[in-house]
Design a protein around this motif. Structure first.
Motif: not given
Length: 335
Positions: A136-147
């Motif tokens: 739920e908290y992941r809306k505040h940041y990105r993980v480039p390696e998963w994109e």
């Protein structure tokens, strides 16, 4: 990584709200059994709960110290990688064989950084990034390696033939460092670099292997499971037993109060037991979110940001004019 001054209290409450719901239920159940069903024998001596709370405090504190040490070591690893990369950039800038040879080594080093961060972001079964509160908290940041896929990122540094070979390697990072060592050996044999340069470059590769090994040790070996299990057992036992231990203490307050609260003081068990238990559970949850500093949580080491910083500095040292992608803009204060 959270780069603000602090998390706010609403953030913490929302993050741990499911635990608060469970604690409210745990606080209400003893009152129903004690007050309405007359099961007075359910009350536990407060000294028993205090003893359990003391033991729980020690084990929770021990875990949080150890998990902080893991996070601190992860930061040290990437600080050492940053320092070693700058050193490689300096000696590659003054390469006797010319800028082309130095540029090849720099680009392969950037490919190694990319492969390493992708390796460290690979999910492990013991990690907590998939916990619902963290998702739920992941809306505040990105993980480039998963994109973006690794192969797409490596295309910026390596020819396609080398990428095709690399993608079949069991350890892509070790293969890249091995190729780097082969390249500097070839340069030495053809007389394009001196023995002094060869020794310095070899030392740089050895340091890269060392830091890679330290990062892999943190990633591939979790906080000991026996300590993690006993920590959860102690904390949850304390949270369940605490309301039973303070029942009679709040009931005694009926003798010294009047008005609306006279005879109802026992209901204060719910908010007070919830508040005390939440402190323990929040500490445990913080420890869990810190123990795996490469899992993709907001408390991780910002390895994508560090890699972009290294890449920009190295390209500037080589005099490259082509633009280098900026790190992803932070959402709020989490990178």
């Amino acid at each position: 990584m959270h780069l603000g001054k602090s998390y706010t209290l609403p953030e913490f409450i929302i993050w741990s709200r499911r635990q608060l719901y469970a604690l409210l239920a745990c606080g209400a159940l003893p009152i129903v059994l004690y007050q309405f069903l007359g099961l007075k024998w359910l009350s536990i001596p407060l000294s028993v709960v205090v003893l359990l709370g003391t033991a729980t405090s020690f084990i929770v504190g021990f875990k949080n110290v150890q998990t902080y040490n893991r996070a601190s070591e992860a930061q040290q690893v990437w600080t050492a990688i940053l320092t070693g990369s700058r050193f490689l950039g300096v000696i590659s800038r003054d390469f006797p064989a010319g800028p082309a040879a130095g540029r090849e080594l720099i680009l392969r080093h950037c490919a190694w950084l990319t492969a390493l961060r992708y390796q460290l972001r690979t999910p492990k079964v013991w990690e907590n990034a998939d916990n619902i509160s963290n998702v739920e908290y992941r809306k505040h940041y990105r993980v480039p390696e998963w994109e973006a896929p690794l192969e797409q990122e490596l295309a910026r540094y390596l020819p396609q033939a080398e990428i095709d070979t690399l993608m079949h390697a069991e350890s892509k990072t070790s293969r890249l460092l091995g190729t780097q060592a082969t390249t500097i050996k070839r340069l030495l044999e053809t007389g394009e670099i001196s023995n002094a340069f060869y020794m310095e470059l070899g030392s740089s590769i050895r340091d890269a292997f060392e830091q890679q090994g330290r990062a892999e040790r943190i990633k591939d070996y979790p906080y000991p499971r026996q300590y993690a299990v006993i920590n959860k057992l102690f904390v949850r036992s304390f949270c369940v037993l605490l309301p039973f231990g303070i029942l009679t203490e709040f009931e005694k307050l009926n003798d010294v109060v009047s008005g609306f609260m006279h005879g109802n003081m026992i209901w204060l068990v719910i908010p007070f037991s919830t508040m005390i238990s939440w402190m323990y559970l929040a500490l445990e949850q913080v420890g869990e979110s810190t123990e795996n500093p490469f899992e993709g949580s907001p408390n991780d080491v910002p390895i994508a940001l560090i890699c972009r910083k290294i890449e920009r500095e190295l390209m500037e040292m080589l005099g490259e004019k082509s633009p280098i992608p900026e790190p992803a803009s932070p959402h709020g204060i989490v990178l």
